[in-house]
Design a protein around this motif. Sequence first.
Motif, mmCIF file in Angstrom:
data_model
loop_
_atom_site.group_PDB
_atom_site.id
_atom_site.type_symbol
_atom_site.label_atom_id
_atom_site.label_comp_id
_atom_site.label_asym_id
_atom_site.label_seq_id
_atom_site.Cartn_x
_atom_site.Cartn_y
_atom_site.Cartn_z
ATOM 1 N N ARG A 1 -21.944 70.255 119.641
ATOM 2 C CA ARG A 1 -20.795 71.154 119.522
ATOM 3 C C ARG A 1 -20.066 70.919 118.190
ATOM 4 N NH1 ARG A 1 -17.197 74.201 122.964
ATOM 5 N NH2 ARG A 1 -15.985 75.348 121.442
ATOM 6 N N MET A 2 -19.994 69.658 117.797
ATOM 7 C CA MET A 2 -19.360 69.331 116.517
ATOM 8 C C MET A 2 -20.105 70.015 115.365
ATOM 9 S SD MET A 2 -17.149 67.741 114.638
ATOM 10 C CE MET A 2 -17.054 67.381 112.882
ATOM 11 N N ILE A 3 -21.428 69.905 115.404
ATOM 12 C CA ILE A 3 -22.223 70.551 114.343
ATOM 13 C C ILE A 3 -22.014 72.066 114.404
ATOM 14 C CG2 ILE A 3 -24.558 70.946 113.449
ATOM 15 C CD1 ILE A 3 -25.302 68.167 114.622
ATOM 16 N N ALA A 4 -21.989 72.592 115.617
ATOM 17 C CA ALA A 4 -21.782 74.039 115.779
ATOM 18 C C ALA A 4 -20.410 74.470 115.257
ATOM 19 C CB ALA A 4 -21.936 74.425 117.251
ATOM 20 N N GLU A 5 -19.408 73.623 115.437
ATOM 21 C CA GLU A 5 -18.058 73.939 114.926
ATOM 22 C C GLU A 5 -18.062 73.988 113.395
ATOM 23 O OE1 GLU A 5 -15.182 74.805 116.263
ATOM 24 O OE2 GLU A 5 -15.839 74.726 118.345
ATOM 25 N N GLY B 1 -27.517 68.204 106.969
ATOM 26 C CA GLY B 1 -27.412 66.741 106.870
ATOM 27 C C GLY B 1 -27.006 66.131 108.199
ATOM 28 N N MET B 2 -26.100 66.819 108.908
ATOM 29 C CA MET B 2 -25.670 66.309 110.222
ATOM 30 C C MET B 2 -26.816 66.377 111.233
ATOM 31 S SD MET B 2 -21.818 67.901 110.422
ATOM 32 C CE MET B 2 -21.283 67.042 111.896
ATOM 33 N N THR C 1 -20.808 59.263 116.953
ATOM 34 C CA THR C 1 -19.763 59.466 115.940
ATOM 35 C C THR C 1 -19.446 60.958 115.782
ATOM 36 O OG1 THR C 1 -21.462 59.319 114.240
ATOM 37 C CG2 THR C 1 -20.139 57.373 114.586
ATOM 38 N N TYR C 2 -20.462 61.792 115.808
ATOM 39 C CA TYR C 2 -20.200 63.232 115.711
ATOM 40 C C TYR C 2 -19.425 63.708 116.938
ATOM 41 C CZ TYR C 2 -23.560 63.483 111.840
ATOM 42 O OH TYR C 2 -24.220 63.308 110.654
ATOM 43 N N GLY D 1 -28.932 80.563 117.030
ATOM 44 C CA GLY D 1 -29.034 80.319 118.462
ATOM 45 C C GLY D 1 -27.919 79.475 119.029
ATOM 46 N N GLN D 2 -27.253 78.696 118.169
ATOM 47 C CA GLN D 2 -26.291 77.722 118.676
ATOM 48 C C GLN D 2 -24.872 78.211 118.456
ATOM 49 O OE1 GLN D 2 -27.139 73.981 116.992
ATOM 50 N NE2 GLN D 2 -26.110 72.849 118.572
#
Lengths: 161, 412
Positions: free
Chosen positions: B325-329, B289-290, B300-301, B398-399
């Motif tokens: 990076r936020m999504i990866a976290e 979703g992100m 915002t992310y 990959g991320q």
Amino acid sequence: MKKELLNHVNALVLAVLYRSLRVLYRDDSRVREEIDGWKNNLSFKLVCGPGGAVLALRRSEHAGVRKLQRAQRAEITMRFKSVEGAFQVLSGQKSIADAYAEHLFTLEGDIYQTMSFVRVVEYAEAYLFPRIWSRRILREVPEKQTGSLRVYAEALLEHAR
Amino acid sequence: MNYYEFINPTKLCSGKGALDNLAYELEMLGACRPMVLSDAMLEKLGTLRQVTEALGEMQIGRVFTDIPRDSGVEVVNRIAREYRDFDCDALVALGGGSVLDTAKGVRLLIAQGADDLLELQGCECIPRGREVPFVAIPTTAGTGSEATAVAVIKNHARNVKMEFISQQLLPDVAILDPRMTLTLPPRITASTGMDTLCHAIEAYSCMQKNPLSDAYATAAVRLVGENLMRVVRFGASKEARTAMANASFLAGAAFSNSMVGVVHANGHALGGVCHIAHGDAMNILLPAGMIFNRRVCRDTYAELLLYLAGPEVYHNTPAAKRADRMIAEVVRLRGRLHRMTGLPVTLKEAGADPALFPEVAKTALNDGAVIVNPRQVTYEAVMRILEACYEGKEPQQGQTPSGKKKAKKRSI
């Protein structure tokens, strides 16, 4: 005086919206698909503030939508809290999503079924407003399946029943 | 946003010994014969007994524990009848989201003098009715239902989870006592914790966001970042349990005032059609979703990275890469929870049937949450998200959070 003027504008836009929904039911497959997904005779009412203009319609099997009498109870009612709030949406200053986010209207009835009505109105907005305008208010402007001028022309000729 | 509204009148009693104040709070609300709602599992675990004991000498009008996981309109209507039959004058709800939302529905029915919840469908259209004192005691730190003006109740006849939105649904008092969540197994702790994170992230990125909901959402993300792994690992830590309960309340208050988006729309639909537990669905769907919203939510992310990963990570990440990076976290947190608890990270693991995805997508499109999602949600987009989540094709391979390997960006 100002409120009276806004009421007149709202009533005019609702009349155009109603006619364009009937036209788009014929000319836009997505609008037809949405409306055909409504249960038969499902009724909606759009109330533009206290004492304001009202669009009341119901699903009709062959014509897409037909008008309901203003006094008849609808299964789903979107009620703007003020005439001014309704004007902001009907004059294209705000999308329905913006209006929802800003609590400009309340909803009586099934949220689930209302979402389809919202999509239909957004399709209509893509035709009724110039692209530069609709791009400002819609998150993504849907592709048109026919010309806006044609929709306006057919709407003018449409018998509003 | 030119205009916003914010409401959260619920009195919060949070921390050690909070439950001990239950009788006092009810008394202050003018109640003397409450109906207690819970479920069979909490009765078996003895959690319900702690609550009835906390009521002391107060007479209990009725204890109702026959509330299923996906409570429906029929259950709500039945409980409202019993409330009247047993002459109760207040509601105490002990449980997770299903019990609390059921209690909200019951309160709405009693307050409005109605018999069928379906008569009260809508959004912000219910006027104040009869006073029905209502105390919510959550036993999970996830739904945040104790702080929301929203109730999600299943319509079994139509196989959809229906949303009711009204400020009349907000409890008078929420009691967050660490004793109530101590028995929660690690897997459910993880799943509900990810639900909290999802509430906060969606609240911070939806169209209805506002300065107050942002404050609640960021505080919730920070608490989740600091405590979720800890509470899964050390479930007996009352401090961590309290922190997560606070996070859940904060995130609930945030999304109650800014709404949620595509992740919840899909999650509600998956719950209704495929019976996937809500927290599990949130855990699976959140990164996808992100990624879907990233195009319009980059800033915002990026801001949320500070709260989830802390100032060091935030400052060491180039501004242009903070959103990714936020999504990866989030993906990393999810991976750690998966390894520790077996929490599913794909719809396949969760047992979803891909043949039902078209029905899920149609249902999701009609969920109220899509209207305030920052990006237009279409049938095709929902199908792409579901398909990506079925096999787990988010950028987890990959991320990496360190950003050392080149991220293999996927657009959904």
